[in-house]
Design an enzyme around this catalytic site. Structure first.
Site, PDB file in Angstrom:
ATOM      1  N   SER A 537       0.845  -1.188   0.000  1.00  0.00           N
ATOM      2  CA  SER A 537       0.000   0.000   0.000  1.00  0.00           C
ATOM      3  C   SER A 537       0.891   1.252   0.000  1.00  0.00           C
ATOM      4  O   SER A 537       1.687   1.431  -0.913  1.00  0.00           O
ATOM      5  CB  SER A 537      -0.962  -0.044   1.182  1.00  0.00           C
ATOM      6  OG  SER A 537      -2.004   0.887   1.025  1.00  0.00           O
ATOM      7  N   ASP A 623      -9.678  -3.730  -5.644  1.00  0.00           N
ATOM      8  CA  ASP A 623      -9.144  -2.854  -4.600  1.00  0.00           C
ATOM      9  C   ASP A 623      -9.724  -1.451  -4.765  1.00  0.00           C
ATOM     10  O   ASP A 623      -9.638  -0.861  -5.839  1.00  0.00           O
ATOM     11  CB  ASP A 623      -7.624  -2.814  -4.712  1.00  0.00           C
ATOM     12  CG  ASP A 623      -6.952  -2.195  -3.502  1.00  0.00           C
ATOM     13  OD1 ASP A 623      -7.620  -1.458  -2.752  1.00  0.00           O
ATOM     14  OD2 ASP A 623      -5.749  -2.436  -3.307  1.00  0.00           O
ATOM     15  N   HIS A 657      -8.304  -4.928  -1.375  1.00  0.00           N
ATOM     16  CA  HIS A 657      -7.039  -4.392  -0.883  1.00  0.00           C
ATOM     17  C   HIS A 657      -6.265  -5.412  -0.043  1.00  0.00           C
ATOM     18  O   HIS A 657      -5.041  -5.429  -0.060  1.00  0.00           O
ATOM     19  CB  HIS A 657      -7.313  -3.138  -0.052  1.00  0.00           C
ATOM     20  CG  HIS A 657      -6.096  -2.318   0.230  1.00  0.00           C
ATOM     21  ND1 HIS A 657      -5.364  -1.695  -0.759  1.00  0.00           N
ATOM     22  CD2 HIS A 657      -5.475  -2.001   1.400  1.00  0.00           C
ATOM     23  CE1 HIS A 657      -4.356  -1.034  -0.213  1.00  0.00           C
ATOM     24  NE2 HIS A 657      -4.393  -1.207   1.084  1.00  0.00           N
TER      25      HIS A 657
END
Length: 683
Positions: A537, A623, A657
């Site tokens: 991320s 995501d 995600h």
């Protein structure tokens, strides 16, 4: 190295944009169209190429998967937590992907002894994740909340990975599922005191939770109780541990505002605690006949104050600001409170007993992570806490407030003969470009020969701390002679609020140079031979920026759901989370200096023709936080511009995600990444 297979070649379709007089050509912008069959075909071609390139790792992947599985007690359960007349806990069972939530009637304050695989008398299943998931390839629970009287359950589910949940209600007395059903909601929620109403949040088109609704059971017309119009602010709703107040919070990255409501009056009006003031964050916790308020007004590392119930905006300092201690949270109980804090790069707990002097709980290891865990009861003489270190598996303790004794309730079993005495952990300090000392946590087997191949992990954003904790999958690296290290770079919160502020906005480059300095230090100090970097991320942004700065420092890079196209994303206010993120990264859309600064570090913008190490980027099609096209574009540009590699892209076509949702699927994904890392370190 590449296996000689032919990688996909992304077509170049020049897309021109101009900001602040700067014209940029983005030839891979077409990959942002998720509905274009050509985009899907390209991602599938990348997956096929990845499969060919890593086919020789199949045996190693399976071996690592079996190691993870073999070290895990598959049929297991959590330590029960007392709430009202019940002990609540979760079960996992061998062969099943998801946990089952259960409860059993309570008798006394000592948790019942439960044997994995065996059922207790009068045990009740609250929520069976395996039953709910069915044959779905993805499944996630967004909230699971039992009403204060214990008779009703609110729970929400997601079957795609896009973090849009459907809310349902279950009568825990009869087992009946109510007809009430609410779609497209966000995480979390809160019950009214009598369980007649449930409050939940909705998101806008930019995936920002901005509305709070009240749902009264048995009705179809929900009531909007609050809407946040400032696009920088999120909203959330919770019920205090005392069950006296509903707390509605609205906050940006740097500012917060709180409203409270008597939980016995769910149709009443929320009252404002104190109006928002830019740069001031605060939170409110009910403590019986007063409130605790944790805030940072004129207190960079936060201060703890008290406030009267009838005037919660009037704050009187209780624990004043300290430069060396960051106050993280306050947990209030009927006769005491517990402060979770951070000092010298480690977490800690400070007890505030009513009528007695405050004190801190001591722990023996040089590196560890500790915090409150599972304390739903307001009236209690015990504190439940979670403890771990890089050599100590996750442990659950009860701390007896009367005797000041730590009682170990459970330490996560690690099967296969794990012995903590075979491993050792250290704290190193790397010197950054500007002379700042950067803490680095290190773990290895005692018999590992140095220098050794090293996996260096980093994150460094949002004041999120990557604390020194235990990992079962990591043992597959350590037992193969690897060193594992965490670079606690600026932008995280490990050393307090200042540490965060020195790694954000137009100081963001410190995050990347700190990480490169950590890699260099591990080599110079004799720990490391080859260094493989890993982050996800915002940590994926760190990976891309660090490898642009010093590709020669790394033998490989794993970037998971990586935020590598940061400039284009933060320039587009229509994308999820962009406006909210301006407080973290700056606003390049309206500020030419921020634009120039971000353009100088964002990974996608700064790929050049040097030799890069092998890179593995992992993403998910659904995501909603870091969109799949960021790593897709990045890999395409690396392949077209840089030498070295190979540059690999893995797209999970049915997840979000967090990747795949089932635990066995997640283990296989981790085994895949670890096998790639092992090859990079030993080839």
């Amino acid at each position: 190295m590449s296996r000689g297979n032919t990688p996909p070649v992304a077509k170049k379709v020049p897309a021109e944009r101009t900001h602040h007089g700067d014209t940029v050509i983005d030839e891979y912008a077409w990959l942002t169209d998720k509905d274009d069959p050509e985009t899907i075909s390209y991602l599938e071609a990348e997956n096929a190429f990845l499969k060919e390139e890593t086919a020789h790792l199949t045996e190693l992947q399976e071996q690592v998967f079996q190691e993870i599985k073999g070290r895990t007690q598959e049929t297991d359960l959590s330590v029960p937590s007392r709430k009202g007349g019940w002990w609540y806990f979760t079960r996992t069972e061998e062969g099943k992907q998801y946990a089952t939530s259960c409860r059993v009637p309570a008798d006394g304050d000592t948790p019942p002894e439960i044997t994995p695989g065996e059922r207790l008398d009068r045990e009740q299943v609250i929520l069976d994740g395996n039953e709910l998931a069915g044959d779905s390839a993805f499944f996630s629970v967004g909230t699971s909340s039992v009403a204060p009287d214990g008779t009703m359950l609110a729970y929400s589910t997601d079957f795609k990975g896009d973090e849009r949940f459907t809310l349902r209600f279950k009568n825990l007395v009869t087992g009946e599922l109510l007809a009430d059903e609410i779609s497209d909601i966000f995480y979390g929620g809160a019950w009214s005191a009598d369980g007649s109403a449930f409050f939940y949040t909705r998101v806008d088109d930019a995936w920002r939770p901005f509305q709070v609704y009240r749902h009264t059971l048995g009705t179809s017309e929900d009531v909007l109780v609050y809407e946040e119009t400032d696009e920088r602010f999120w909203v959330g709703i919770g019920l205090t541990r005392s069950e006296r107040y509903l707390v509605l919070g609205s906050g940006s990255k740097i500012t917060s505002e709180v409203r409270i409501l008597d939980a016995a009056d769910p149709a009443g009006e929320f009252r404002l605690v104190r109006p928002r003031k830019t740069g001031v964050e605060y939170g409110v916790e009910h403590a019986g006949d007063f409130f605790y308020v944790l805030h940072n007004e004129n207190a960079q590392n936060f201060e703890l104050a008290t406030a009267p119930l009838d005037d919660p905006g009037s704050w009187t300092a209780l624990i004043e600001h300290r430069d060396d201690t960051r106050l993280l949270e306050i947990d209030a109980f009927a006769g005491h409170a517990v402060v979770h804090f951070r000092r010298d790069g480690l977490t800690g707990l400070r007890v505030l007993p009513e009528g007695e002097a405050p004190y801190e709980i001591g722990f023996p290891e040089p590196l560890y992570d500790v915090g409150p865990a599972g304390n739903p009861e307001f009236v209690t003489n015990r504190l439940r806490l979670a403890y771990t270190s890089m050599v100590t598996p996750a442990s659950v303790y009860d701390y007896d407030l009367a005797t000041r004794e730590l009682i170990l309730l459970k330490q996560r079993p690690v099967l296969g003969g794990y012995d903590a005495e075979d491993y050792e952990q250290f704290r190193e300090w790397a010197t950054a470009e500007d002379g700042t000392e950067i803490p680095v946590s290190v773990v290895k087997r005692k018999d590992t020969t140095l220098p050794a191949p090293t996996l260096l992990y980093g994150y460094g954003s949002y004041e999120t701390s990557i604390d020194p904790g235990f990992s079962v999958p990591r043992l597959s690296l350590l037992d193969r002679g690897f060193v594992f290290a965490i670079a606690h770079v600026r932008g995280g919160g490990e050393m307090g609020r200042r540490w965060y502020e020195e790694g954000k906005l137009t100081s963001k480059k410190n995050t990347f140079t700190d990480f490169v300095a950590a890699a260099g230090h591990l080599k110079q100090a004799g720990w490391s031979g080859k260094v493989i970097a890993r982050g996800g991320s915002a940590g994926g942004l760190l990976m891309g920026a660090a490898v642009n700065l010093a590709p020669e420092e790394f033998a490989g890079v794993v970037a998971e759901v990586p935020f590598v196209d940061a400039l284009n994303t933060i320039l587009d206010p229509s994308l999820p989370l962009t406006v909210i993120e301006w407080d973290e990264w700056g606003d390049p859309l309206h500020n030419a200096d921020v634009y120039a600064y971000m353009k100088g570090y964002t990974p996608y913008e700064n790929v050049d023709d040097r030799a890069y190490p092998p890179i593995l980027a992992i993403t998910s099609l659904n995501d909603t936080r870091v969109l799949y096209h960021e790593p897709a574009k990045w890999i395409a540009r690396l392949r077209a511009t840089a030498s070295g590699g190979p540059f690999l892209l893995k797209t999970e076509m049915g997840a979000g995600h967090g990747g795949r949702s089932g635990r066995y699927d997640a283990w296989r994904e981790e085994a895949f990444a670890l096998s790639w890392i092992i090859e990079r370190g030993t080839e």
